[in-house]
Design a protein around this motif. Sequence first.
Motif, mmCIF file in Angstrom:
data_model
loop_
_atom_site.group_PDB
_atom_site.id
_atom_site.type_symbol
_atom_site.label_atom_id
_atom_site.label_comp_id
_atom_site.label_asym_id
_atom_site.label_seq_id
_atom_site.Cartn_x
_atom_site.Cartn_y
_atom_site.Cartn_z
ATOM 1 N N UNK A 10 0.813 -1.219 0.000
ATOM 2 C CA UNK A 10 0.000 0.000 0.000
ATOM 3 C C UNK A 10 0.846 1.268 0.000
ATOM 4 N N UNK A 11 1.964 1.250 0.695
ATOM 5 C CA UNK A 11 2.789 2.450 0.799
ATOM 6 C C UNK A 11 3.319 2.942 -0.545
ATOM 7 N N UNK A 12 3.324 2.085 -1.563
ATOM 8 C CA UNK A 12 3.827 2.472 -2.886
ATOM 9 C C UNK A 12 2.721 2.823 -3.876
ATOM 10 N N UNK A 13 1.464 2.625 -3.508
ATOM 11 C CA UNK A 13 0.361 2.788 -4.456
ATOM 12 C C UNK A 13 0.257 4.183 -5.057
ATOM 13 N N UNK A 27 -5.565 2.413 -14.573
ATOM 14 C CA UNK A 27 -4.984 1.738 -13.415
ATOM 15 C C UNK A 27 -6.024 0.903 -12.676
ATOM 16 N N UNK A 28 -5.653 -0.329 -12.393
ATOM 17 C CA UNK A 28 -6.395 -1.197 -11.486
ATOM 18 C C UNK A 28 -5.470 -1.404 -10.292
ATOM 19 N N UNK A 29 -5.893 -0.971 -9.120
ATOM 20 C CA UNK A 29 -5.053 -1.040 -7.931
ATOM 21 C C UNK A 29 -5.736 -1.875 -6.863
ATOM 22 N N UNK A 30 -4.991 -2.814 -6.293
ATOM 23 C CA UNK A 30 -5.535 -3.589 -5.178
ATOM 24 C C UNK A 30 -5.781 -2.663 -3.996
ATOM 25 N N UNK A 31 -6.782 -2.949 -3.217
ATOM 26 C CA UNK A 31 -7.139 -2.114 -2.075
ATOM 27 C C UNK A 31 -6.141 -2.266 -0.950
ATOM 28 N N UNK A 32 -6.013 -1.316 -0.086
ATOM 29 C CA UNK A 32 -6.510 0.034 -0.210
ATOM 30 C C UNK A 32 -5.581 0.856 -1.095
ATOM 31 N N UNK A 33 -6.103 1.895 -1.697
ATOM 32 C CA UNK A 33 -5.285 2.739 -2.562
ATOM 33 C C UNK A 33 -4.226 3.464 -1.741
ATOM 34 N N UNK A 34 -4.593 3.944 -0.571
ATOM 35 C CA UNK A 34 -3.648 4.631 0.310
ATOM 36 C C UNK A 34 -4.170 4.561 1.739
ATOM 37 N N UNK A 35 -3.446 5.215 2.654
ATOM 38 C CA UNK A 35 -3.807 5.173 4.063
ATOM 39 C C UNK A 35 -4.699 6.323 4.507
ATOM 40 N N UNK A 36 -4.800 7.392 3.704
ATOM 41 C CA UNK A 36 -5.604 8.540 4.118
ATOM 42 C C UNK A 36 -6.622 8.916 3.044
ATOM 43 N N UNK A 37 -7.707 9.469 3.499
ATOM 44 C CA UNK A 37 -8.759 9.919 2.597
ATOM 45 C C UNK A 37 -8.221 10.989 1.639
ATOM 46 N N UNK A 38 -7.378 11.891 2.160
ATOM 47 C CA UNK A 38 -6.832 12.975 1.341
ATOM 48 C C UNK A 38 -5.999 12.438 0.181
ATOM 49 N N UNK A 39 -5.146 11.457 0.454
ATOM 50 C CA UNK A 39 -4.330 10.877 -0.620
ATOM 51 C C UNK A 39 -5.193 10.153 -1.645
ATOM 52 N N UNK A 56 -10.286 0.619 -7.920
ATOM 53 C CA UNK A 56 -9.766 -0.039 -6.721
ATOM 54 C C UNK A 56 -10.365 -1.431 -6.635
ATOM 55 N N UNK A 57 -9.498 -2.435 -6.600
ATOM 56 C CA UNK A 57 -9.952 -3.821 -6.609
ATOM 57 C C UNK A 57 -10.410 -4.317 -5.249
ATOM 58 N N UNK A 58 -11.454 -5.067 -5.265
ATOM 59 C CA UNK A 58 -11.987 -5.728 -4.074
ATOM 60 C C UNK A 58 -12.527 -7.060 -4.535
ATOM 61 N N UNK A 83 -15.676 -6.037 11.189
ATOM 62 C CA UNK A 83 -14.847 -5.768 10.014
ATOM 63 C C UNK A 83 -13.431 -6.238 10.309
ATOM 64 N N UNK A 84 -12.837 -7.002 9.402
ATOM 65 C CA UNK A 84 -11.470 -7.483 9.555
ATOM 66 C C UNK A 84 -10.652 -6.934 8.401
ATOM 67 N N UNK A 85 -9.455 -6.445 8.714
ATOM 68 C CA UNK A 85 -8.600 -5.838 7.697
ATOM 69 C C UNK A 85 -7.185 -6.342 7.878
ATOM 70 N N UNK A 86 -6.506 -6.692 6.817
ATOM 71 C CA UNK A 86 -5.152 -7.213 6.886
ATOM 72 C C UNK A 86 -4.096 -6.119 6.779
ATOM 73 N N UNK A 87 -4.504 -4.886 6.548
ATOM 74 C CA UNK A 87 -3.553 -3.805 6.331
ATOM 75 C C UNK A 87 -2.999 -3.272 7.643
ATOM 76 N N UNK A 88 -1.728 -2.936 7.615
ATOM 77 C CA UNK A 88 -1.065 -2.370 8.769
ATOM 78 C C UNK A 88 -0.148 -1.260 8.291
#
Length: 97
Positions: A10-13, A27-39, A56-58, A83-88
Amino acid sequence: FDGVWITTPTSSHVQLIKEAAAAGKHVYCEKPISFTREQIQDVYGFCSKNNVTLHCGWMKRFDPEYQEVKSSSESDKWHHVSFVNRDNPLPEPGLMS
Protein backbone atom coordinates in the motif's frame (compact mmCIF):
# COMPACT_ATOMS: atom_id res chain seq x y z
CA PHE A 1 -0.67 -1.88 -23.33
CA ASP A 2 -3.57 0.28 -22.16
CA GLY A 3 -3.30 -0.11 -18.40
CA VAL A 4 -1.45 -1.37 -15.37
CA TRP A 5 -2.37 -3.56 -12.42
CA ILE A 6 -0.80 -2.46 -9.12
CA THR A 7 -0.45 -5.19 -6.50
CA THR A 8 2.46 -3.77 -4.51
CA PRO A 9 2.45 -2.80 -0.82
CA THR A 10 0.00 0.00 0.00
CA SER A 11 2.79 2.45 0.80
CA SER A 12 3.83 2.47 -2.89
CA HIS A 13 0.36 2.79 -4.46
CA VAL A 14 0.05 6.59 -4.74
CA GLN A 15 3.41 7.04 -6.45
CA LEU A 16 2.85 4.15 -8.87
CA ILE A 17 -0.69 5.26 -9.71
CA LYS A 18 0.51 8.78 -10.49
CA GLU A 19 3.37 7.48 -12.65
CA ALA A 20 0.97 5.28 -14.63
CA ALA A 21 -1.65 8.03 -14.98
CA ALA A 22 0.99 10.54 -16.12
CA ALA A 23 1.93 8.01 -18.82
CA GLY A 24 -1.73 7.80 -19.91
CA LYS A 25 -2.31 4.29 -18.55
CA HIS A 26 -5.56 3.18 -16.90
CA VAL A 27 -4.98 1.74 -13.42
CA TYR A 28 -6.39 -1.20 -11.49
CA CYS A 29 -5.05 -1.04 -7.93
CA GLU A 30 -5.53 -3.59 -5.18
CA LYS A 31 -7.14 -2.11 -2.07
CA PRO A 32 -6.51 0.03 -0.21
CA ILE A 33 -5.28 2.74 -2.56
CA SER A 34 -3.65 4.63 0.31
CA PHE A 35 -3.81 5.17 4.06
CA THR A 36 -5.60 8.54 4.12
CA ARG A 37 -8.76 9.92 2.60
CA GLU A 38 -6.83 12.97 1.34
CA GLN A 39 -4.33 10.88 -0.62
CA ILE A 40 -7.10 8.76 -2.09
CA GLN A 41 -9.07 11.80 -3.20
CA ASP A 42 -5.89 13.37 -4.59
CA VAL A 43 -4.96 10.33 -6.66
CA TYR A 44 -8.50 9.96 -8.09
CA GLY A 45 -8.37 13.64 -9.06
CA PHE A 46 -4.93 13.18 -10.61
CA CYS A 47 -6.20 10.28 -12.72
CA SER A 48 -9.26 12.25 -13.78
CA LYS A 49 -7.10 15.18 -14.90
CA ASN A 50 -5.01 12.75 -16.94
CA ASN A 51 -8.13 11.19 -18.51
CA VAL A 52 -7.46 7.72 -17.17
CA THR A 53 -9.62 5.40 -15.10
CA LEU A 54 -8.59 4.34 -11.60
CA HIS A 55 -10.30 1.25 -10.25
CA CYS A 56 -9.77 -0.04 -6.72
CA GLY A 57 -9.95 -3.82 -6.61
CA TRP A 58 -11.99 -5.73 -4.07
CA MET A 59 -12.00 -9.27 -5.31
CA LYS A 60 -13.47 -11.11 -2.31
CA ARG A 61 -17.04 -9.97 -2.85
CA PHE A 62 -17.42 -12.48 -5.67
CA ASP A 63 -16.01 -15.47 -3.77
CA PRO A 64 -18.62 -18.11 -2.84
CA GLU A 65 -17.44 -18.05 0.79
CA TYR A 66 -17.91 -14.28 1.00
CA GLN A 67 -21.35 -14.54 -0.58
CA GLU A 68 -22.34 -17.17 1.99
CA VAL A 69 -21.15 -15.04 4.91
CA LYS A 70 -22.90 -11.97 3.50
CA SER A 71 -26.13 -13.87 3.01
CA SER A 72 -25.95 -15.34 6.51
CA SER A 73 -25.18 -11.96 8.06
CA GLU A 74 -28.32 -10.51 6.50
CA SER A 75 -30.47 -13.23 8.04
CA ASP A 76 -31.48 -13.75 11.66
CA LYS A 77 -28.65 -16.29 12.13
CA TRP A 78 -26.09 -13.70 13.22
CA HIS A 79 -26.33 -10.81 15.61
CA HIS A 80 -22.91 -9.16 15.15
CA VAL A 81 -20.50 -8.86 12.21
CA SER A 82 -17.02 -7.35 12.68
CA PHE A 83 -14.85 -5.77 10.01
CA VAL A 84 -11.47 -7.48 9.55
CA ASN A 85 -8.60 -5.84 7.70
CA ARG A 86 -5.15 -7.21 6.89
CA ASP A 87 -3.55 -3.80 6.33
CA ASN A 88 -1.07 -2.37 8.77
CA PRO A 89 -1.41 0.41 9.61
CA LEU A 90 -5.16 0.42 9.28
CA PRO A 91 -6.78 3.12 7.13
CA GLU A 92 -8.12 6.04 9.19
CA PRO A 93 -11.50 5.51 10.91
CA GLY A 94 -14.43 6.26 8.65
CA LEU A 95 -12.50 5.65 5.43
CA MET A 96 -14.31 2.38 4.78
CA SER A 97 -17.80 3.73 5.55
